[in-house]
Design an enzyme around this catalytic site. Structure first.
Site, PDB file in Angstrom:
ATOM      1  N   LYS A 292       0.846  -1.204   0.000  1.00  0.00           N
ATOM      2  CA  LYS A 292       0.000   0.000   0.000  1.00  0.00           C
ATOM      3  C   LYS A 292       0.878   1.250   0.000  1.00  0.00           C
ATOM      4  O   LYS A 292       0.636   2.195  -0.736  1.00  0.00           O
ATOM      5  CB  LYS A 292      -0.935  -0.018   1.209  1.00  0.00           C
TER       6      LYS A 292
ATOM      7  N   GLU B  49      11.036  -4.695   3.006  1.00  0.00           N
ATOM      8  CA  GLU B  49      11.045  -6.111   2.630  1.00  0.00           C
ATOM      9  C   GLU B  49      10.538  -6.288   1.198  1.00  0.00           C
ATOM     10  O   GLU B  49      11.149  -6.962   0.368  1.00  0.00           O
ATOM     11  CB  GLU B  49      10.143  -6.936   3.575  1.00  0.00           C
TER      12      GLU B  49
ATOM     13  N   HIS C  50      -3.161 -33.178  19.049  1.00  0.00           N
ATOM     14  CA  HIS C  50      -2.001 -34.028  19.359  1.00  0.00           C
ATOM     15  C   HIS C  50      -0.754 -33.184  19.591  1.00  0.00           C
ATOM     16  O   HIS C  50       0.360 -33.701  19.584  1.00  0.00           O
ATOM     17  CB  HIS C  50      -1.780 -35.027  18.227  1.00  0.00           C
TER      18      HIS C  50
ATOM     19  N   GLY D 135      -4.159  -2.116   5.556  1.00  0.00           N
ATOM     20  CA  GLY D 135      -3.556  -3.336   5.009  1.00  0.00           C
ATOM     21  C   GLY D 135      -4.268  -4.604   5.461  1.00  0.00           C
ATOM     22  O   GLY D 135      -4.597  -5.474   4.651  1.00  0.00           O
ATOM     23  N   ARG D 136      -4.538  -4.716   6.757  1.00  0.00           N
ATOM     24  CA  ARG D 136      -5.126  -5.966   7.279  1.00  0.00           C
ATOM     25  C   ARG D 136      -6.601  -6.095   6.937  1.00  0.00           C
ATOM     26  O   ARG D 136      -7.220  -7.102   7.242  1.00  0.00           O
ATOM     27  CB  ARG D 136      -4.879  -6.079   8.779  1.00  0.00           C
TER      28      ARG D 136
ATOM     29  N   GLU E  38      -2.634  -6.569  15.527  1.00  0.00           N
ATOM     30  CA  GLU E  38      -2.188  -5.247  15.064  1.00  0.00           C
ATOM     31  C   GLU E  38      -3.294  -4.214  15.326  1.00  0.00           C
ATOM     32  O   GLU E  38      -3.021  -3.034  15.540  1.00  0.00           O
ATOM     33  CB  GLU E  38      -1.832  -5.284  13.563  1.00  0.00           C
TER      34      GLU E  38
HETATM   35  O1  F6P Z   1       3.672  -4.318   9.645  1.00  0.00           O
HETATM   36  C1  F6P Z   1       3.231  -3.041   9.500  1.00  0.00           C
HETATM   37  C2  F6P Z   1       2.530  -2.804   8.221  1.00  0.00           C
HETATM   38  O2  F6P Z   1       2.472  -1.423   8.104  1.00  0.00           O
HETATM   39  C3  F6P Z   1       1.154  -3.452   8.118  1.00  0.00           C
HETATM   40  O3  F6P Z   1       0.163  -2.747   8.744  1.00  0.00           O
HETATM   41  C4  F6P Z   1       0.972  -3.568   6.667  1.00  0.00           C
HETATM   42  O4  F6P Z   1      -0.044  -4.462   6.344  1.00  0.00           O
HETATM   43  C5  F6P Z   1       2.350  -4.037   6.259  1.00  0.00           C
HETATM   44  O5  F6P Z   1       3.232  -3.304   7.086  1.00  0.00           O
HETATM   45  C6  F6P Z   1       2.702  -3.872   4.818  1.00  0.00           C
HETATM   46  O6  F6P Z   1       2.589  -2.541   4.409  1.00  0.00           O
HETATM   47  P1  F6P Z   1       2.570  -2.128   2.880  1.00  0.00           P
HETATM   48  O7  F6P Z   1       1.365  -2.724   2.264  1.00  0.00           O
HETATM   49  O8  F6P Z   1       2.543  -0.643   2.870  1.00  0.00           O
HETATM   50  O9  F6P Z   1       3.820  -2.674   2.266  1.00  0.00           O
END
Ligand code: F6P
Length: 543
Positions: free
Chosen positions: A207, A213, A384, A267-268, A353
């Site tokens: 977003k 990452e 189990h 995002g979530r 979150e």
């Molecule tokens: O982990 C924090 C966060 O900001 C989440 O809320 C979000 O879903 C995720 O990182 C990924 O963010 P983006 O979609 O901006 O890469």
């Protein structure tokens, strides 16, 4: 805004009531009220929500409903679904429900109807996924795209991973869809193993288009593509899904290959936005639309049903009761379906979150713990693994069991196994609630005291329509808990500090003693400085 002075009073009454009801066992509660199982169950859309094995009675629900009412929960949902800026700390709406509203709805944000742009994105997604599913989307060398690698993390990954697994029976048989979210180099290597760059497309979902990452994964994906595709053709293999199309374009993506996520979707909560593109490619636009209809059904029910028949609110009330009054710090979610194995990790982000916060936003100081640790795994495997702890451990863990009445296939064998799964679910919730009963001759080690609360959610066959209902149920339950607890369920400031410290440390690992904030450096001296030094020694030694 969403508080009242009466809230404190109701809170105190609940504390008093908790002392009383805690003296009773679930056996007593069931004996006291023969109608208990129907009094504390409700059908909600196609879902059956049974909270009768929670340590509650009608007074509990009455008081908790009063608390919800004082929190103006109905008004909140109305405001949320009509585009008011309910995300107060970020001053914006949280309008995920608009993404699944009927196409002829009108939802205004800052005076502008957002529905046409939602429909436009949806149509673009439909066209794109249709082309991949029909072999019409060609890569830069003219070969049809048959593999999709979705890069993204957190809310830009967990919902799609969960839903793709849950709906794997609906997946296109000739399209491979893989996910990669980790910056551990092994992860991307393994994801790309066996894939052909000429027939692979990457969906880069972020977003913010600022998540380290994901950007790192995108750069590595480009390098992998460059091995067999000329640089000018790369853009045919890269799709951006973001709120920041300019940033995506600056990274070399083509404007026509960028799908928009609106600013007002967290995002979530974003699976029903363009972030669900991988899922749509897999199950097709019609089934994706069924998922959205399921969500919309529960959106409407949450906004309109009264407390006693409102599954999402009843679950929120139970969460508040278990955490803030009975003081249970965790809850386990146990889906009795292997297709739902990724549901607990998805819920971890959604619920933790959203609710892992201590900054209540009103004058009312609830003065107790809020937000639970959410964890879990599929039944029967978890029976189990960790159920011993659930039955006899010294800590009580409220459990939530999800069951499905039918399997995908109608074969006798499959249906038989479905009986087995549900029998196990019921057996566990019974053993948790009632323990080993009154059998006198049991040795202490064999005794189960029972009185361990659980909720059962029973759904029909796991289809996109049903999954949509489940997702919306959990979204609204989470939001409702946040509103009643007085925290903003839509922000996540807590994760920001760690991100900036990591940037700082990474620089330092590469280049010791580069310029850094001295405060932080001082704090780290005692521990992280030594750990960094050890890291460098080990790294240099093994090189
Ligand atoms: O982990 C924090 C966060 O900001 C989440 O809320 C979000 O879903 C995720 O990182 C990924 O963010 P983006 O979609 O901006 O890469």
């Amino acid at each position: 805004m969403y508080s009242s002075s009466n809230k404190n009073q109701i809170w105190s009454s609940l504390e008093e009531h908790c002392k009383e009801i805690s003296k009773k066992s679930l056996i007593e509660l069931f004996n006291e009220n023969p109608e208990r199982s129907t009094d504390f169950s409700t059908s909600f859309g196609d879902l059956w929500v049974d909270i009768s094995k929670q340590i509650i009675d009608s007074k509990t629900i009455q008081l908790l409903s009063d608390l919800a009412e004082e929190s103006k929960i109905n008004q909140f949902f109305e405001d949320m679904m009509t585009g008011s800026p309910v995300n107060l700390t970020e001053k914006k709406p949280a309008l995920h429900t608009a993404l699944r509203a009927p196409k002829d709805s009108k939802i205004l944000v800052d005076g502008k109807d957002v529905v046409p742009s939602i429909s436009e994105t949806l149509e673009k997604m439909e066209k794109f996924s249709h082309n991949i599913r029909n072999g019409k989307l060609l890569g830069s060398t003219g070969a049809p795209i048959t593999s999709v690698v979705a890069l993204g993390i957190g809310g830009s990954n967990l919902g799609s991973v969960m839903a793709l697994k849950a709906l794997s029976k609906f997946a296109h048989s000739e399209i491979t869809i893989k996910f990669c979210s980790s910056i551990d180099a092994v992860d991307l290597d393994q994801t790309l193993d066996q894939l052909n760059p000429e027939t692979t497309i990457f969906l880069v979902t972020s977003k913010s288009f600022n998540t380290k990452e994901t950007l790192l994964l995108m750069e590595n994906a480009k390098k992998w593509l460059e091995g067999s595709i000329v640089a000018t053709g790369l853009s045919k293999h890269l799709v951006g899904i973001t709120n920041f199309r300019d940033k995506a374009i600056n990274c070399g993506l083509e404007g026509s290959m960028v799908f928009d996520i609106p600013d007002w979707v967290g995002g979530r909560f974003s699976l029903s936005s363009a972030a669900g593109l991988a899922l749509m490619i897999s199950i097709g636009a019609d089934e994706f639309s069924n998922l959205l209809s399921g969500m919309n059904l529960i959106d409407n029910k949450t906004a309109s049903e009264s407390f006693e028949s409102n599954g999402a609110l009843l679950l929120a009330l139970t969460d508040i009761w278990n955490r803030s009054f009975l003081d249970y710090p965790t809850m386990a979610v146990i889906p009795y379906s292997s297709q739902m194995s990724d549901f607990p990790p998805y819920l971890q982000q959604l619920m933790m979150e959203s609710l892992g916060k201590n900054n209540q936003n009103d004058e009312h100081e609830l003065g107790s713990s809020i937000g639970s640790v959410v964890w879990g795994a599929t039944g029967t495997e978890s029976q189990h693994a960790f159920f011993q702890f659930l039955h006899q451990g010294t800590d009580v863990v409220p459990c939530e069991m999800l069951g499905f009445s039918s399997s995908y296939e109608d074969s006798r064998q499959e249906q038989q196994q479905q009986h087995s799964l549900f029998a196990n679910l019921l057996a566990q919730s019974e053993a948790l609630a009632f323990g080993s009963g009154t059998e006198e001759d049991l040795i202490p080690e064999k005794k189960l005291k029972g009185n361990r609360p659980s909720t059962v959610i029973l759904a029909p066959k796991l289809t996109p329509f049903i999954l949509g209902q489940l997702i919306s149920l959990y979204e609204h339950r989470t939001v409702a808990s946040g509103v009643i607890w007085g925290v903003n369920p839509f922000d996540q400031w807590g994760v920001e500090l760690g991100k900036s410290i990591a940037t700082d440390i990474e620089l330092e690992l590469h280049e010791p003693s580069s310029s850094r904030s001295t405060d932080l450096q001082r704090m780290r001296n005692s521990s992280n400085e030594v750990l960094m030094e050890r890291f460098r020694i080990l790294r240099d030694y093994s090189q």
